[in-house]
Design an enzyme around this catalytic site. Structure first.
Site, PDB file in Angstrom:
ATOM      1  N   GLU A  16       0.830  -1.210   0.000  1.00  0.00           N
ATOM      2  CA  GLU A  16       0.000   0.000   0.000  1.00  0.00           C
ATOM      3  C   GLU A  16       0.863   1.257   0.000  1.00  0.00           C
ATOM      4  O   GLU A  16       0.368   2.351   0.247  1.00  0.00           O
ATOM      5  CB  GLU A  16      -0.957  -0.002   1.208  1.00  0.00           C
ATOM      6  CG  GLU A  16      -2.045  -1.053   1.065  1.00  0.00           C
ATOM      7  CD  GLU A  16      -3.119  -0.987   2.133  1.00  0.00           C
ATOM      8  OE1 GLU A  16      -2.932  -0.317   3.167  1.00  0.00           O
ATOM      9  OE2 GLU A  16      -4.160  -1.638   1.926  1.00  0.00           O
ATOM     10  N   ASP A  23      -3.880  -8.825   9.192  1.00  0.00           N
ATOM     11  CA  ASP A  23      -2.818  -7.953   9.725  1.00  0.00           C
ATOM     12  C   ASP A  23      -2.464  -8.360  11.156  1.00  0.00           C
ATOM     13  O   ASP A  23      -1.294  -8.329  11.555  1.00  0.00           O
ATOM     14  CB  ASP A  23      -3.273  -6.487   9.715  1.00  0.00           C
ATOM     15  CG  ASP A  23      -3.578  -5.997   8.306  1.00  0.00           C
ATOM     16  OD1 ASP A  23      -2.957  -6.515   7.356  1.00  0.00           O
ATOM     17  OD2 ASP A  23      -4.442  -5.105   8.154  1.00  0.00           O
TER      18      ASP A  23
END
Ligand code: RIB
Length: 292
Positions: free
Chosen positions: A136, A243
Site C-alpha cells: 500500500e 494484519d
C-alpha cells in the site's frame, strides 16, 4: 533485533451494509464509523501489542496526526513517520451482514515515499533487523533492494496484490505472508500445497505463511510443513484479521517461539480481532490472547 515496517496509514470509513453494493445500485447504509487502519499501521500495532519492538515508517497528511498519537498509545515507535502536504490515505470499507468486507483504497500520502526518505529510514537499521512490507506504499522495488543490500531480513505481505508486486525482486524476500488469493495471483495455483510448492520452486530459501480463511493457516520452510486450524468465533468484522495474524507471527518469530506456538498465538489473536469492529481497535493485546 528490531522490526521496521514501511507501510500505510489509512483513515478507514466503514459502512455497515446489507450486502456489498452492486454495479449501478444505490444502497442506504445502517451505520458508519471512522477507524484507524491501513495494513502498515495495523501490522505495526499488532507487533507492538504482541510485545515486539517495532518502528512504523511512512507518510501522512496534516489530517493524520491521530496516527502519531496511536503510535504513542500502543508502543509503536513513530519517529520515522513524516507529515507532508497531501491527504492522508483512506479506505472506504463496506461490511455486510455476514461480516464480509470490500475495500476501496485512496493512497494519498502513503504513495509519496521518495528514495531519499527511504534511504534515511533504512540508514537507522542494521543487518539482521526485519523489514516488514505490504503493498500500500509506492517504491517497493527500491525499498526491497536497499534493505537487502543492508542485510535486513525482508517479510512481505503482498497485499493488495497488483503489478507493483511483480516489479519487486521477490528472490530477496525471506518470508512471504499471504492468503490463498494472493498465493494464486502469484503462482497461478489454487491448491494450498501447490501454491507452497510453486513458491518454493521459484524461491527455494524463502519461508511461507499461507492463511486459508476458515480453513486455517499453513507454514512452510524447506520440507517442513505446519498447520493451524482456526478458532471458531462469531465474526462481526474481518478487517485487519490478516494484519493481526502477521503482526503476531513476526513478534513470535522474534521471540524465538516454536513455529506451532507462533501459529497458535497468531490464529488466536486474529480470531479475537474478527469479533470486534474496525481495524486498529480490533487488534488484541498479548494478555487477551494468551490469558497471561
Ligand atoms: O487489511 C485491512 C486494511 O486494508 C484496512 O485497515 C484498510 O485501510 C486497508 O488498508
Amino acid at each position: 533485533m528490531k522490526i521496521l515496517n514501511i507501510g500505510s496509514m489509512n483513515l478507514d470509513y466503514v459502512y455497515s451494509v446489507d450486502h456489498i453494493v452492486q454495479p449501478g445500485e444505490t444502497q442506504a447504509t445502517y451505520g458508519m464509523n471512522v477507524f484507524l487502519g491501513g495494513k502498515g499501521i495495523n501490522q505495526s500495532i499488532a507487533c507492538a501489542k504482541a510485545g515486539a519492538e517495532v518502528y512504523q515508517a511512512g507518510m501522512i497528511g496534516e489530517d493524520g496526526a491521530v496516527f502519531l498519537e496511536a503510535c504513542k498509545e500502543y508502543g509503536v515507535n513513530g519517529d520515522y513517520i513524516r507529515t507532508i502536504s497531501e491527504k492522508t490515505g483512506h479506505a472506504i470499507i463496506q461490511i455486510d451482514r455476514n461480516a464480509q468486507n470490500c475495500i476501496l483504497l485512496y493512497g494519498g500520502a502513503n504513495v509519496k515515499l521518495t528514495e531519499a526518505y527511504i534511504d534515511e529510514v533504512i540508514a537507522g537499521f542494521d543487518k539482521g533487523d526485519i523489514l516488514l512490507l505490504q503493498n500500500e506504499v509506492n517504491n517497493l522495488p527500491y525499498i526491497v533492494d536497499k534493505a537487502y543490500e543492508k542485510g535486513m531480513q525482508i517479510a512481505l505481505n503482498p497485499s493488495p496484490f497488483n503489478e507493483a508486486i511483480l516489479a519487486v525482486d521477490l528472490s530477496k524476500i525471506s518470508l512471504f505472508l499471504m492468503n490463498e488469493v494472493e498465493g494464486e495471483q502469484i503462482t497461478g495455483k489454487k491448491d494450498p500445497e501447490e501454491i507452497i510448492t510453486a513458491v518454493q520452486e521459484k524461491f527455494p530459501n524463502t519461508k511461507i505463511v499461507l492463511t486459508l480463511g476458515k480453513d486455517g493457516a499453513m507454514y512452510a520452510e524447506g520440507q517442513q510443513r505446519y498447520f493451524q486450524p482456526i478458532f471458531k468465533v462469531e465474526a462481526v468484522d474481518t478487517t485487519a484479521a490478516g494484519d493481526t495474524f502477521t503482526g503476531y507471527f513476526l513478534a513470535g518469530m522474534l521471540e524465538g517461539m516454536s513455529v506451532q506456538d507462533i501459529l497458535y498465538m497468531s490464529a488466536k489473536a486474529s480470531s479475537i480481532a474478527v469479533t470486534r469492529q474496525g481495524a486498529v481497535p480490533s487488534i488484541p493485546y498479548r494478555k487477551e490472547v494468551t490469558g497471561e
